[in-house]
Write a protein that holds these residues in place. Structure first.
Motif, PDB file in Angstrom:
ATOM      1  N   VAL B 107       0.849  -1.203   0.000  1.00  0.00           N
ATOM      2  CA  VAL B 107       0.000   0.000   0.000  1.00  0.00           C
ATOM      3  C   VAL B 107       0.876   1.241   0.000  1.00  0.00           C
ATOM      4  O   VAL B 107       0.636   2.190  -0.758  1.00  0.00           O
ATOM      5  CB  VAL B 107      -0.951   0.015   1.225  1.00  0.00           C
ATOM      6  CG1 VAL B 107      -1.623   1.363   1.364  1.00  0.00           C
ATOM      7  CG2 VAL B 107      -1.999  -1.074   1.092  1.00  0.00           C
ATOM      8  N   LEU B 108       1.948   1.227   0.826  1.00  0.00           N
ATOM      9  CA  LEU B 108       2.845   2.385   0.896  1.00  0.00           C
ATOM     10  C   LEU B 108       3.504   2.640  -0.452  1.00  0.00           C
ATOM     11  O   LEU B 108       3.473   3.760  -0.981  1.00  0.00           O
ATOM     12  CB  LEU B 108       3.907   2.144   1.979  1.00  0.00           C
ATOM     13  CG  LEU B 108       4.965   3.249   2.105  1.00  0.00           C
ATOM     14  CD1 LEU B 108       4.338   4.558   2.547  1.00  0.00           C
ATOM     15  CD2 LEU B 108       6.068   2.843   3.068  1.00  0.00           C
ATOM     16  N   THR B 111       1.064   3.843  -3.060  1.00  0.00           N
ATOM     17  CA  THR B 111       0.671   5.243  -2.858  1.00  0.00           C
ATOM     18  C   THR B 111       1.744   6.182  -3.395  1.00  0.00           C
ATOM     19  O   THR B 111       1.434   7.179  -4.060  1.00  0.00           O
ATOM     20  CB  THR B 111       0.428   5.514  -1.363  1.00  0.00           C
ATOM     21  OG1 THR B 111      -0.478   4.537  -0.865  1.00  0.00           O
ATOM     22  CG2 THR B 111      -0.165   6.888  -1.153  1.00  0.00           C
ATOM     23  N   ILE B 112       3.020   5.850  -3.118  1.00  0.00           N
ATOM     24  CA  ILE B 112       4.122   6.693  -3.605  1.00  0.00           C
ATOM     25  C   ILE B 112       4.135   6.698  -5.139  1.00  0.00           C
ATOM     26  O   ILE B 112       4.230   7.756  -5.768  1.00  0.00           O
ATOM     27  CB  ILE B 112       5.472   6.190  -3.047  1.00  0.00           C
ATOM     28  CG1 ILE B 112       5.518   6.399  -1.532  1.00  0.00           C
ATOM     29  CG2 ILE B 112       6.644   6.899  -3.719  1.00  0.00           C
ATOM     30  CD1 ILE B 112       6.699   5.748  -0.848  1.00  0.00           C
ATOM     31  N   PHE B 114       1.661   5.960  -7.154  1.00  0.00           N
ATOM     32  CA  PHE B 114       0.442   6.648  -7.591  1.00  0.00           C
ATOM     33  C   PHE B 114       0.688   8.159  -7.631  1.00  0.00           C
ATOM     34  O   PHE B 114       0.339   8.836  -8.609  1.00  0.00           O
ATOM     35  CB  PHE B 114      -0.694   6.304  -6.619  1.00  0.00           C
ATOM     36  CG  PHE B 114      -1.974   7.048  -6.831  1.00  0.00           C
ATOM     37  CD1 PHE B 114      -2.619   7.028  -8.058  1.00  0.00           C
ATOM     38  CD2 PHE B 114      -2.553   7.759  -5.794  1.00  0.00           C
ATOM     39  CE1 PHE B 114      -3.809   7.703  -8.238  1.00  0.00           C
ATOM     40  CE2 PHE B 114      -3.747   8.434  -5.970  1.00  0.00           C
ATOM     41  CZ  PHE B 114      -4.374   8.411  -7.201  1.00  0.00           C
TER      42      PHE B 114
END
Lengths: 182, 182
Positions: B107-108, B111-112, B114
């Protein structure tokens, strides 16, 4: 006795993080809301009129001249409003730590708002870069050579927006960790 | 009998989604990787030379003329490489559905990436918009009036990148739901 103390030690930090995470989430949201509000206001009030004029032309720079900056102000305002509204849901997560569906909803909304904010900030950054450096190949002149104060304002505004972008990354990560604690 | 069948009905779809979600995640990653690769290639090979020239000047448009487009190609390439590498982790999640920490890490990273992809796409979109419409206030001329084919290529490239942005939103949502199933 030693055996019984081990699970206690393992469980307690997990419970504590379950309590602490929503509080951090709440605080980060407040800081991000202030950051986006500041950016929107700073860009929205940026204007500069040069001290000379011809008979027909007044040299004036306002953010509405560039559609990208209008989008920037809009996206920052929308995200700021969302962050303020989401404080209610974030507070609900502090009180009831077992809510799961609302947390997943929040990840979805956070991701959409993160995308919107990043778009506004990056688009504005591209135009600010162009205003500073210009582009000889396209014959685009660096307008910052004239509108110095205006450019400082819009640059600061974009930096504030990028700070909020980083805070959003933290929010999404916090949500993922919170969900995993169930 | 009716009582015993109720929990069975409740558990089974949850187990099924636990199996199906990583597979969807894997497929979405492949589509997003193709999308970013296509965008990077399409932008990276966009060039147009006008059929007329003066003695000293050749009228030619390539993506390297605009730093924002270089950033666009870079960000799309990095995200494409990340997506291909993350397929391994995604495959691991299909096999072992109990992995939790690796999902949070994903997820981390998602997100980065993205954020990086959205920045590239939005910045390029701002410049493409400027190339199409120009800006009379800043005296920036719409270069698309000359470089028609070049503009079509870069516009298509930006649209492909925005498709990948939407796919990334789906990936983050899928991860959040996966984590909640633990």
């Amino acid at each position: 006795m030693k055996v019984s103390s081990v699970p206690k030690d393992v469980v307690e930090p997990s419970k504590r993080t379950k309590r602490v995470l929503p509080v951090i989430d709440f605080l980060v949201r407040i800081v991000a809301a202030i950051s986006t509000l500041g950016s929107a206001l700073s860009m929205g009030t940026a204007r500069e009129t040069l001290p000379f004029r011809t008979q027909f032309v007044k040299f004036r720079a306002v953010f509405e001249d560039l559609p990208t900056f209008v989008f920037f102000v809009l996206s920052n305002s929308i995200v700021c409003a969302y962050l303020l509204l989401s404080l209610a849901l974030s507070f609900f997560h502090i009180v009831s730590s077992s809510a799961l569906k609302s947390r997943i909803l929040m990840v979805l909304l956070d991701t959409i708002m993160f995308g919107l904010l990043t778009m506004g900030a990056a688009a504005a950054a591209a135009i600010v870069f162009l205003a500073h450096r210009g582009n000889p190949s396209a014959n685009w002149f660096p307008i910052c050579q004239q509108y110095n104060y205006f450019c400082q304002r819009i640059s600061g505004s974009v930096i504030g927006s990028f700070m909020a972008v980083i805070l959003f990354m933290i929010l999404i990560l916090l949500s993922a960790i919170s969900i995993s604690k169930h």
